[in-house]
Design a protein around this motif. Structure first.
Motif, short mmCIF file in Angstrom:
data_model
loop_
_atom_site.label_atom_id
_atom_site.label_comp_id
_atom_site.label_asym_id
_atom_site.label_seq_id
_atom_site.Cartn_x
_atom_site.Cartn_y
_atom_site.Cartn_z
N ASP A 9 -51.11 -52.15 6.21
CA ASP A 9 -52.55 -52.37 6.04
C ASP A 9 -52.81 -53.83 5.66
OD1 ASP A 9 -51.61 -52.29 3.44
OD2 ASP A 9 -53.06 -50.81 2.74
N ALA A 10 -51.93 -54.70 6.15
CA ALA A 10 -52.09 -56.13 5.92
C ALA A 10 -53.41 -56.60 6.53
CB ALA A 10 -50.93 -56.91 6.53
N THR A 11 -54.04 -57.56 5.89
CA THR A 11 -55.31 -58.10 6.38
C THR A 11 -55.16 -58.60 7.81
OG1 THR A 11 -55.90 -58.74 4.14
CG2 THR A 11 -57.11 -59.81 5.92
N ASN A 12 -56.03 -58.14 8.67
CA ASN A 12 -56.05 -58.50 10.10
C ASN A 12 -54.74 -58.16 10.82
OD1 ASN A 12 -58.72 -59.41 10.31
ND2 ASN A 12 -58.15 -61.38 9.46
N ALA A 13 -53.97 -57.23 10.28
CA ALA A 13 -52.72 -56.82 10.93
C ALA A 13 -52.40 -55.37 10.61
CB ALA A 13 -51.58 -57.73 10.49
N ALA A 14 -53.41 -54.52 10.52
CA ALA A 14 -53.18 -53.11 10.24
C ALA A 14 -52.50 -52.44 11.43
CB ALA A 14 -54.50 -52.40 9.94
N VAL A 15 -51.40 -51.74 11.15
CA VAL A 15 -50.67 -51.01 12.19
C VAL A 15 -50.74 -49.53 11.81
CG1 VAL A 15 -48.44 -50.66 13.32
CG2 VAL A 15 -49.14 -52.97 12.64
N MET A 16 -51.25 -48.72 12.73
CA MET A 16 -51.40 -47.29 12.44
C MET A 16 -51.22 -46.47 13.71
SD MET A 16 -55.50 -47.44 11.75
CE MET A 16 -55.25 -48.74 10.58
N ARG A 17 -50.87 -45.21 13.51
CA ARG A 17 -50.73 -44.29 14.64
C ARG A 17 -51.82 -43.25 14.54
NH1 ARG A 17 -48.61 -39.59 16.37
NH2 ARG A 17 -47.73 -39.01 14.37
N HIS A 18 -52.62 -43.20 15.58
CA HIS A 18 -53.71 -42.24 15.68
C HIS A 18 -53.12 -40.89 16.07
CE1 HIS A 18 -57.37 -40.38 17.32
NE2 HIS A 18 -58.01 -41.21 16.52
N PRO A 19 -53.68 -39.78 15.56
CA PRO A 19 -53.18 -38.46 15.94
C PRO A 19 -53.16 -38.28 17.45
CG PRO A 19 -54.78 -38.27 14.17
CD PRO A 19 -54.81 -39.70 14.63
N GLY A 20 -52.08 -37.72 17.96
CA GLY A 20 -51.95 -37.46 19.38
C GLY A 20 -51.37 -38.61 20.18
N ARG A 21 -51.15 -39.74 19.56
CA ARG A 21 -50.57 -40.89 20.24
C ARG A 21 -49.09 -41.00 19.91
NH1 ARG A 21 -53.91 -43.35 23.98
NH2 ARG A 21 -52.18 -44.78 23.99
N ASN A 22 -48.30 -41.43 20.87
CA ASN A 22 -46.86 -41.56 20.65
C ASN A 22 -46.50 -42.80 19.86
OD1 ASN A 22 -46.12 -39.20 22.01
ND2 ASN A 22 -46.15 -40.25 23.98
N PHE A 23 -47.23 -43.89 20.07
CA PHE A 23 -46.88 -45.15 19.45
C PHE A 23 -48.02 -45.66 18.57
CE2 PHE A 23 -44.51 -44.97 23.43
CZ PHE A 23 -43.21 -45.13 22.95
N PRO A 24 -47.70 -46.38 17.51
CA PRO A 24 -48.74 -46.98 16.68
C PRO A 24 -49.48 -48.06 17.46
CG PRO A 24 -46.63 -46.94 15.52
CD PRO A 24 -46.36 -46.57 16.94
N GLY A 25 -50.67 -48.34 17.01
CA GLY A 25 -51.47 -49.43 17.56
C GLY A 25 -51.83 -50.39 16.45
N MET A 26 -52.43 -51.49 16.83
CA MET A 26 -52.87 -52.47 15.84
C MET A 26 -54.38 -52.52 15.84
SD MET A 26 -51.85 -56.46 15.37
CE MET A 26 -50.45 -56.17 14.30
#
Length: 91
Positions: free
Chosen positions: A11-28
């Motif tokens: 959850d770094a500022t301007n660099a949040a990396v998260m995986r949305h439910p149903g997705r295989n890979f995290p996004g930014m």
């Protein structure tokens, strides 16, 4: 709008990396003002590129894709009555 849990890897500022439910890979996550700035930079780079060169076509595609995302972001913000973090006149 709905609320769902997401996996947050950063959850770094301007660099949040998260995986949305149903997705295989995290996004930014790209904040709206940062997205707008990237779109503006791509448009400026396009303006300085040699017309009809391969470089120009790549920049045109990049600028168009970013502007489409800015437009979609602005549409969603408007639908929910939220203020944009940038001026629409500066696009």
């Amino acid at each position: 709008m709905r609320t769902e849990p997401v996996e947050i890897y950063s959850d770094a500022t301007n660099a949040a990396v998260m995986r949305h439910p149903g997705r295989n890979f995290p996004g930014m996550l790209i904040q709206g003002d940062t997205l707008h700035n990237l779109s503006s930079m791509a448009t400026a780079a396009l303006a300085g590129a040699e017309p009809d060169s391969e470089h120009w076509h790549d920049l045109k595609e990049l600028a168009d894709e970013l502007q489409a995302r800015v437009n979609f972001y602005a549409q969603i913000m408007q639908e929910y009555g939220l203020q944009l973090p940038f001026s629409c006149g500066s696009e």
